[in-house]
Design a protein around this motif. Structure first.
Motif, PDB file in Angstrom:
ATOM      1  N   ALA A  60      48.163  50.527  30.061  1.00 33.28           N
ATOM      2  CA  ALA A  60      48.109  49.142  30.518  1.00 33.28           C
ATOM      3  C   ALA A  60      48.142  49.180  32.038  1.00 33.28           C
ATOM      4  O   ALA A  60      49.074  49.731  32.626  1.00 33.28           O
ATOM      5  N   LEU A  61      47.124  48.619  32.667  1.00 30.68           N
ATOM      6  CA  LEU A  61      46.958  48.742  34.108  1.00 30.68           C
ATOM      7  C   LEU A  61      46.774  47.367  34.741  1.00 30.68           C
ATOM      8  O   LEU A  61      45.902  46.601  34.324  1.00 30.68           O
ATOM      9  N   ASP A  62      47.580  47.095  35.754  1.00 34.78           N
ATOM     10  CA  ASP A  62      47.458  45.834  36.489  1.00 34.78           C
ATOM     11  C   ASP A  62      46.936  46.064  37.898  1.00 34.78           C
ATOM     12  O   ASP A  62      46.645  45.111  38.609  1.00 34.78           O
ATOM     13  N   VAL A  63      46.825  47.327  38.301  1.00 31.65           N
ATOM     14  CA  VAL A  63      46.408  47.673  39.660  1.00 31.65           C
ATOM     15  C   VAL A  63      45.388  48.806  39.602  1.00 31.65           C
ATOM     16  O   VAL A  63      45.410  49.641  38.696  1.00 31.65           O
ATOM     17  N   PHE A  64      44.504  48.831  40.613  1.00 33.57           N
ATOM     18  CA  PHE A  64      43.393  49.769  40.609  1.00 33.57           C
ATOM     19  C   PHE A  64      43.104  50.233  42.032  1.00 33.57           C
ATOM     20  O   PHE A  64      43.428  49.548  43.002  1.00 33.57           O
ATOM     21  N   GLU A  65      42.484  51.414  42.134  1.00 40.23           N
ATOM     22  CA  GLU A  65      42.134  51.909  43.468  1.00 40.23           C
ATOM     23  C   GLU A  65      41.136  50.981  44.144  1.00 40.23           C
ATOM     24  O   GLU A  65      41.212  50.745  45.348  1.00 40.23           O
ATOM     25  N   GLU A  66      40.194  50.470  43.368  1.00 41.79           N
ATOM     26  CA  GLU A  66      39.217  49.520  43.898  1.00 41.79           C
ATOM     27  C   GLU A  66      39.473  48.158  43.267  1.00 41.79           C
ATOM     28  O   GLU A  66      39.449  48.016  42.051  1.00 41.79           O
ATOM     29  N   GLU A  67      39.761  47.190  44.114  1.00 39.49           N
ATOM     30  CA  GLU A  67      39.988  45.829  43.638  1.00 39.49           C
ATOM     31  C   GLU A  67      39.101  44.871  44.433  1.00 39.49           C
ATOM     32  O   GLU A  67      39.060  44.961  45.660  1.00 39.49           O
ATOM     33  N   PRO A  68      38.380  43.974  43.740  1.00 40.78           N
ATOM     34  CA  PRO A  68      38.328  43.771  42.286  1.00 40.78           C
ATOM     35  C   PRO A  68      37.745  44.986  41.559  1.00 40.78           C
ATOM     36  O   PRO A  68      36.884  45.676  42.098  1.00 40.78           O
ATOM     37  N   LEU A  69      38.220  45.217  40.350  1.00 40.13           N
ATOM     38  CA  LEU A  69      37.716  46.320  39.534  1.00 40.13           C
ATOM     39  C   LEU A  69      36.301  45.974  39.071  1.00 40.13           C
ATOM     40  O   LEU A  69      36.091  44.940  38.434  1.00 40.13           O
ATOM     41  N   PRO A  70      35.307  46.823  39.382  1.00 35.65           N
ATOM     42  CA  PRO A  70      33.933  46.531  38.942  1.00 35.65           C
ATOM     43  C   PRO A  70      33.836  46.520  37.419  1.00 35.65           C
ATOM     44  O   PRO A  70      34.465  47.340  36.747  1.00 35.65           O
ATOM     45  N   VAL A  71      33.069  45.608  36.888  1.00 35.09           N
ATOM     46  CA  VAL A  71      32.921  45.527  35.440  1.00 35.09           C
ATOM     47  C   VAL A  71      32.224  46.771  34.893  1.00 35.09           C
ATOM     48  O   VAL A  71      32.308  47.079  33.693  1.00 35.09           O
ATOM     49  N   THR A  72      31.557  47.514  35.783  1.00 34.17           N
ATOM     50  CA  THR A  72      30.887  48.752  35.378  1.00 34.17           C
ATOM     51  C   THR A  72      31.832  49.948  35.348  1.00 34.17           C
ATOM     52  O   THR A  72      31.433  51.036  34.922  1.00 34.17           O
ATOM     53  N   ASP A  73      33.091  49.767  35.791  1.00 36.55           N
ATOM     54  CA  ASP A  73      34.048  50.871  35.794  1.00 36.55           C
ATOM     55  C   ASP A  73      34.277  51.362  34.368  1.00 36.55           C
ATOM     56  O   ASP A  73      34.322  50.583  33.411  1.00 36.55           O
ATOM     57  N   THR A 112      44.535  44.069  33.468  1.00 39.12           N
ATOM     58  CA  THR A 112      44.802  42.741  34.015  1.00 39.12           C
ATOM     59  C   THR A 112      44.560  42.776  35.522  1.00 39.12           C
ATOM     60  O   THR A 112      44.752  43.811  36.157  1.00 39.12           O
ATOM     61  N   PRO A 113      44.125  41.657  36.116  1.00 36.15           N
ATOM     62  CA  PRO A 113      43.645  41.657  37.506  1.00 36.15           C
ATOM     63  C   PRO A 113      44.726  41.459  38.556  1.00 36.15           C
ATOM     64  O   PRO A 113      44.726  40.477  39.294  1.00 36.15           O
ATOM     65  N   HIS A 114      45.671  42.402  38.636  1.00 41.50           N
ATOM     66  CA  HIS A 114      46.730  42.382  39.650  1.00 41.50           C
ATOM     67  C   HIS A 114      47.475  41.044  39.612  1.00 41.50           C
ATOM     68  O   HIS A 114      47.561  40.320  40.613  1.00 41.50           O
ATOM     69  N   ILE A 115      48.050  40.739  38.453  1.00 45.89           N
ATOM     70  CA  ILE A 115      48.687  39.437  38.233  1.00 45.89           C
ATOM     71  C   ILE A 115      50.201  39.520  38.075  1.00 45.89           C
ATOM     72  O   ILE A 115      50.842  38.515  37.741  1.00 45.89           O
ATOM     73  N   ALA A 116      50.802  40.673  38.312  1.00 46.78           N
ATOM     74  CA  ALA A 116      52.215  40.860  37.998  1.00 46.78           C
ATOM     75  C   ALA A 116      53.115  39.838  38.675  1.00 46.78           C
ATOM     76  O   ALA A 116      54.115  39.412  38.109  1.00 46.78           O
ATOM     77  N   SER A 117      52.760  39.423  39.888  1.00 47.37           N
ATOM     78  CA  SER A 117      53.586  38.437  40.595  1.00 47.37           C
ATOM     79  C   SER A 117      52.849  37.117  40.787  1.00 47.37           C
ATOM     80  O   SER A 117      53.241  36.293  41.614  1.00 47.37           O
ATOM     81  N   ASN A 118      51.795  36.926  40.021  1.00 40.87           N
ATOM     82  CA  ASN A 118      50.944  35.755  40.199  1.00 40.87           C
ATOM     83  C   ASN A 118      51.468  34.559  39.402  1.00 40.87           C
ATOM     84  O   ASN A 118      50.848  34.094  38.447  1.00 40.87           O
ATOM     85  N   THR A 119      52.639  34.080  39.804  1.00 41.31           N
ATOM     86  CA  THR A 119      53.213  32.905  39.159  1.00 41.31           C
ATOM     87  C   THR A 119      53.533  31.854  40.216  1.00 41.31           C
ATOM     88  O   THR A 119      53.686  32.161  41.398  1.00 41.31           O
TER      89      THR A 119
END
Length: 314
Positions: free
Chosen positions: A250-263, A274-281
């Motif tokens: 389960a990954l919320d963070v990536f080396e390249e953000e936004p994560l390409p849909v082709t990854d 998930t798109p780096h949402i851990a503190s997105n409240t």
């Protein structure tokens, strides 16, 4: 002349009010493009940023800059050395988001265990029978290993306390508690059913988890990364997921953000992304805005910030 605070991205009203009440001009920008920031922030005395890179070139385009405030804990995207050389404080908001990130981390642990995303997606794909061949797993009775036992890691352990799991942790600066045993790094990978990454992004942690660690893990173990994408060797994680060296991630963070849909990660069925949402409240964004803007006020009023990550000579 009135001092100016530049916000490449807008922030909650509570933060802007702190700045305007302190007598500053607040300039809300139009995004994170580096050339746009250099132009819009050219007169700024302070800037409040997210995860975008902020290097010496941008700093030099803002010659009046006294403080770079970072909305969040990590400040790896900021060239702290360059800021220090220019007499610019770098501050972050380490206390604002621990609860939120910990909640999301536990959520992702549960979601990957129960195969929640794929089971939900199967309904939309008109594949009700998917669940019969893809059962989830119970968390109770399992071992959770936490890499990094700082504020967030401690909150994760606290929130897991009601799930009947054994919690172990690795952190060279932490001591065992009544409920969490501090162990060596290899033990985390060898014995955990869930390895949860809550490490800071530092030179010594960059690409520190790869094939060697995945080979140590159980074949039915999961990796959950809520820290920074650069800590994982992504290509080696993909290989481990494909080869069955580990059960999933389960990954919320990536080396390249936004994560390409082709990854390649996007095509794997045993991954929750998930798109780096851990503190997105709503609540956390407000807390970060308050903490960051209060430190901006302190610096621009000639006082010491509370959460500086660098030290300036007097």
């Amino acid at each position: 002349m009135t001092q100016q605070v530049y916000l490449p991205d807008d922030i909650p009203a509570v933060g802007k009010k702190i700045l305007t009440d302190a007598g500053f001009d607040v300039i809300v920008g139009s995004g994170r493009d580096r050339d746009v920031m250099k132009k819009e922030g050219s007169n700024a005395n302070a800037v409040l940023i997210g995860t975008q890179p902020f290097d010496a070139d941008i700093m030099d385009a803002m010659p009046n800059l006294k403080v770079i405030a970072r909305n969040g804990v990590g400040y790896d995207a900021v060239d702290v050395e360059a800021a220090t050389e220019r007499g610019i404080y770098v501050v972050n908001t380490p206390k604002a988001l621990s609860d939120s990130v910990a909640e999301t981390a536990v959520l992702e642990l549960l979601a990957i265990s129960k195969n929640l995303y794929q089971d939900s997606k199967a309904i939309y794909d008109d594949n009700w029978k998917y669940r019969k061949t893809h059962p989830g797993r119970d968390v109770a009775g399992k071992t959770v290993g936490i890499l990094g036992f700082g504020r967030i890691g401690q909150q994760v352990a606290k929130k897991l306390s009601g799930f009947d799991v054994k919690v172990i942790a690795y952190d060279p600066f932490a001591k065992s508690t009544d409920t969490v045993e501090i162990v060596d790094r290899d033990t985390i990978f060898k014995t955990s059913d869930y390895v949860m990454v809550h490490l800071p992004a530092l030179p010594e942690t960059e690409h520190s988890i790869g094939t060697a660690e995945f080979k140590m893990m159980k074949n039915d173990a999961y990796l959950i990364n809520m820290a920074r994408g650069i800590i994982i060797v992504t290509s080696e994680l993909v290989d481990a997921l494909k080869n069955g060296d580990i059960a999933g991630a389960a990954l919320d963070v990536f080396e390249e953000e936004p994560l390409p849909v082709t990854d390649e990660l996007v095509s794997l069925e045993n991954v929750l992304l998930t798109p780096h949402i851990a503190s997105n409240t709503i609540e956390t964004k407000a807390r970060m805005a308050v903490d960051a803007t209060q430190d901006i006020v302190r610096v621009l009023h000639g006082d010491q910030p509370k959460s500086a990550v660098n030290r300036l000579d007097d």
